[in-house]
Write a protein that holds these residues in place. Structure first.
Motif, PDB file in Angstrom:
ATOM      1  N   ALA A   1       0.880  -1.189   0.130  1.00 55.10           N
ATOM      2  CA  ALA A   1      -0.120   0.131  -0.106  1.00 55.10           C
ATOM      3  C   ALA A   1       0.906   1.293  -0.007  1.00 55.10           C
ATOM      4  N   GLY A   2       2.150   1.108   0.553  1.00 53.54           N
ATOM      5  CA  GLY A   2       2.931   2.280   0.693  1.00 53.54           C
ATOM      6  C   GLY A   2       3.440   2.763  -0.540  1.00 53.54           C
ATOM      7  N   ARG A   3       3.355   1.701  -1.431  1.00 56.02           N
ATOM      8  CA  ARG A   3       3.942   2.261  -2.818  1.00 56.02           C
ATOM      9  C   ARG A   3       2.879   3.053  -3.682  1.00 56.02           C
ATOM     10  N   ARG A   4       1.700   3.022  -3.268  1.00 51.19           N
ATOM     11  CA  ARG A   4       0.480   3.584  -4.159  1.00 51.19           C
ATOM     12  C   ARG A   4      -0.134   4.609  -3.262  1.00 51.19           C
ATOM     13  N   TYR A   5      -0.403   4.411  -1.914  1.00 50.28           N
ATOM     14  CA  TYR A   5      -1.034   5.307  -1.390  1.00 50.28           C
ATOM     15  C   TYR A   5      -0.566   5.684   0.283  1.00 50.28           C
ATOM     16  N   LYS A   6      -1.010   6.878   0.615  1.00 46.58           N
ATOM     17  CA  LYS A   6      -0.697   7.106   1.973  1.00 46.58           C
ATOM     18  C   LYS A   6      -1.058   6.050   2.973  1.00 46.58           C
TER      19      LYS A   6
END
Length: 286
Positions: free
Chosen positions: A214-219
């Motif tokens: 998730a950290g690659r795409r979103y906060k």
């Protein structure tokens, strides 16, 4: 695929047919429900993220003052042997460490180690596409940071869960949500932030991987989540070894978001599947 009576297990120092694996009634797992375990998914003969699961297994044992009778390398060798013998394309490998054969039914003795492998069925595409309803219950697990064999509350709630039509039970205490009996919990806020509870939880390996993806795409945020925030979330989903990511569309009587699986949940599921494929490919040298 072999039937269960053709499978093998590691039982107290030996690999034996599963139907011959035994444990004496003096064991503290029987007498007091004392022990820890962990569960690894085996895909195409490869145990996914095994080092992470072993880290947690040994940490759980240490926190419960139980000595694992095998080294990490020896456990890996047992898992490899069982995988070769059982020949299951998709399976769950369960490591159970008990309190041992206790003379007084209370004091831990030499821990007993059992390792079993059984077929694993992942959630259907239809279930993922529809999402699931869940219910809440006022509860916090004892020693939640440890993966103990004590699932009494989750099992006791099965009848209520079935009567309500809920797929899972989300624990919450003082309106702060924590986890499910066998899964971790996430929400997606209206600004697209992926959030998961910080306290009173078992830190799942799938949770760890999903946070990284998730950290690659979103906060992302790891913090306390109030129940009222869950009810206002854009999306919600659960994570676990056996379920990967399952979107949540209803909590108690309240609909979450649009009442359908959200795009963030579905994107992260595809990312997680891709990560698993990469792990298998790397292991096989593809």
């Amino acid at each position: 695929m072999p039937s269960n009576d053709k499978l093998f297990a590691y039982n107290l120092g030996q690999i034996v047919p599963l139907n011959e694996a035994t444990l004496h009634i003096s064991d503290l797992s029987v007498q007091r429900g004392y022990g820890v375990f962990d569960f690894v998914k085996v895909q195409q003969g490869y145990p996914l993220f095994l080092d992470d699961y072993l880290d947690r297994f040994y940490q759980s044992a240490e926190l419960m003052h139980l000595a694992v009778p095998l080294s990490r390398e020896e456990i890996k060798q047992v898992i490899s042997k069982l995988t070769d013998l059982n020949k299951l394309p998709v399976a769950g490998m369960k490591m159970i460490l008990t309190g041992g054969y206790s003379e007084d039914g209370f004091t831990p003795m030499n821990p007993n180690l059992l390792i079993t492998q059984l077929p694993l069925t992942l959630p259907s595409a239809d279930k993922v596409a529809k999402g699931i309803p869940i219910m809440t219950h006022d509860y916090v697990r004892e020693v939640p940071e440890v993966k103990t064999i004590n699932y009494s509350m989750g099992i006791r709630l099965l009848q209520e869960q079935k009567a309500s039509g809920a797929e899972e039970v989300l624990y919450a205490k003082n309106a702060i949500v924590s986890e499910f009996p066998r899964c971790n919990f996430f929400i997606v806020t209206h600004d697209g932030t992926v959030v998961t509870p910080a306290s009173n939880i078992l830190k799942g390996i799938t949770r760890k991987n999903v946070l990284s993806l998730a950290g690659r795409r979103y906060k992302t945020e790891v913090r306390d989540i109030r129940l009222e925030e869950v009810l206002q979330a854009r999306e919600a989903f659960l994570t676990s070894t056996t379920k990967r990511i399952l979107p949540i569309v209803q909590i108690d009587e309240a609909m979450i978001g649009t009442g359908k699986p959200g795009e963030v949940s579905m994107q992260l599921l595809q990312d997680l599947i891709s990560l698993e494929v990469e792990q298998v490919a790397a292991a096989k040298g593809w």
